[in-house]
Scaffold this motif. Sequence first.
Motif, PDB file in Angstrom:
ATOM      1  N   UNK A 108      11.125  -0.653   7.694  1.00 61.10           N
ATOM      2  CA  UNK A 108       9.945   0.150   8.021  1.00 61.10           C
ATOM      3  C   UNK A 108       9.480   0.901   6.785  1.00 61.10           C
ATOM      4  N   UNK A 109      10.412   1.488   6.044  1.00 54.35           N
ATOM      5  CA  UNK A 109      10.061   2.274   4.855  1.00 54.35           C
ATOM      6  C   UNK A 109       9.315   1.433   3.830  1.00 54.35           C
ATOM      7  N   UNK A 110       9.736   0.189   3.601  1.00 51.31           N
ATOM      8  CA  UNK A 110       9.065  -0.680   2.632  1.00 51.31           C
ATOM      9  C   UNK A 110       7.638  -1.010   3.069  1.00 51.31           C
ATOM     10  N   UNK A 111       7.473  -1.293   4.367  1.00 48.16           N
ATOM     11  CA  UNK A 111       6.143  -1.625   4.880  1.00 48.16           C
ATOM     12  C   UNK A 111       5.217  -0.410   4.773  1.00 48.16           C
ATOM     13  N   UNK A 112       5.705   0.750   5.149  1.00 46.07           N
ATOM     14  CA  UNK A 112       4.884   1.972   5.083  1.00 46.07           C
ATOM     15  C   UNK A 112       4.557   2.324   3.636  1.00 46.07           C
ATOM     16  N   UNK A 113       5.507   2.122   2.724  1.00 44.94           N
ATOM     17  CA  UNK A 113       5.247   2.386   1.305  1.00 44.94           C
ATOM     18  C   UNK A 113       4.125   1.484   0.783  1.00 44.94           C
ATOM     19  N   UNK A 114       4.123   0.232   1.217  1.00 42.92           N
ATOM     20  CA  UNK A 114       3.059  -0.684   0.807  1.00 42.92           C
ATOM     21  C   UNK A 114       1.716  -0.230   1.370  1.00 42.92           C
ATOM     22  N   UNK A 115       1.714   0.210   2.622  1.00 46.14           N
ATOM     23  CA  UNK A 115       0.499   0.746   3.235  1.00 46.14           C
ATOM     24  C   UNK A 115       0.039   2.001   2.494  1.00 46.14           C
ATOM     25  N   UNK A 116       0.969   2.874   2.148  1.00 46.79           N
ATOM     26  CA  UNK A 116       0.647   4.091   1.390  1.00 46.79           C
ATOM     27  C   UNK A 116       0.019   3.757   0.046  1.00 46.79           C
ATOM     28  N   UNK A 118      -2.030   1.489  -0.558  1.00 51.37           N
ATOM     29  CA  UNK A 118      -3.370   0.932  -0.393  1.00 51.37           C
ATOM     30  C   UNK A 118      -3.393  -0.554  -0.080  1.00 51.37           C
ATOM     31  N   UNK A 119      -2.243  -1.160   0.093  1.00 52.50           N
ATOM     32  CA  UNK A 119      -2.180  -2.589   0.392  1.00 52.50           C
ATOM     33  C   UNK A 119      -2.208  -2.813   1.908  1.00 52.50           C
ATOM     34  N   UNK A 120      -2.377  -4.067   2.257  1.00 51.45           N
ATOM     35  CA  UNK A 120      -2.302  -4.496   3.653  1.00 51.45           C
ATOM     36  C   UNK A 120      -0.978  -5.247   3.797  1.00 51.45           C
ATOM     37  N   UNK A 121       0.081  -4.539   4.184  1.00 52.88           N
ATOM     38  CA  UNK A 121       1.400  -5.167   4.195  1.00 52.88           C
ATOM     39  C   UNK A 121       1.528  -6.250   5.262  1.00 52.88           C
ATOM     40  N   UNK A 122       2.323  -7.253   4.954  1.00 51.59           N
ATOM     41  CA  UNK A 122       2.694  -8.277   5.924  1.00 51.59           C
ATOM     42  C   UNK A 122       4.207  -8.268   6.041  1.00 51.59           C
ATOM     43  N   UNK A 123       4.690  -8.558   7.234  1.00 50.11           N
ATOM     44  CA  UNK A 123       6.133  -8.544   7.469  1.00 50.11           C
ATOM     45  C   UNK A 123       6.458  -9.470   8.638  1.00 50.11           C
TER      46      UNK A 123
END
Length: 150
Positions: A108-116, A118-123
């Motif tokens: 979760x932390x990695x996905x949220x960091x990517x969102x933070x 400015x990216x559109x994370x995929x998982x």
Amino acid sequence: MSAEQMSVGEMLAATVPMARTLRLEFLETTAERAVVRLPDQPEYHNHVGGPHAGAMFTLAESASGAIVIAAFGDQLHRAVPLAVTARIDYRKLAMGTLTATAALGRSVADVVAELDGGARPEFPVTVALTREDGAVTGEMTVVWTLRPNS
């Protein structure tokens, strides 16, 4: 009951018509794992008397959505979760009640960091479909994204 007071399973049953139609039972919904059951229902059987492939797909996809909401529900004010791709493999004959168990493929932390950032994370979310005897009847991988709100 307000949306804040609803469990993830109650919210999905209230907002996703197919979850209600198939009478899916949300047994566990956490950021680590989601477990959803499809009761054996003759009206959703296939030609060999087991759950139809479409019902199995919906069960697995619903489990993946449950874990996504549990893991990223606190991000819904700024991003919407969307399924990007889904692949299902049918392994063994499915008969009777089925259970889908979903797990996140990234932290979760990695996905949220990517969102933070400015990216559109995929998982990925992986899901195992099992019969009551524990046999794995199918496996699904759903790739999700968190699309930032405009």
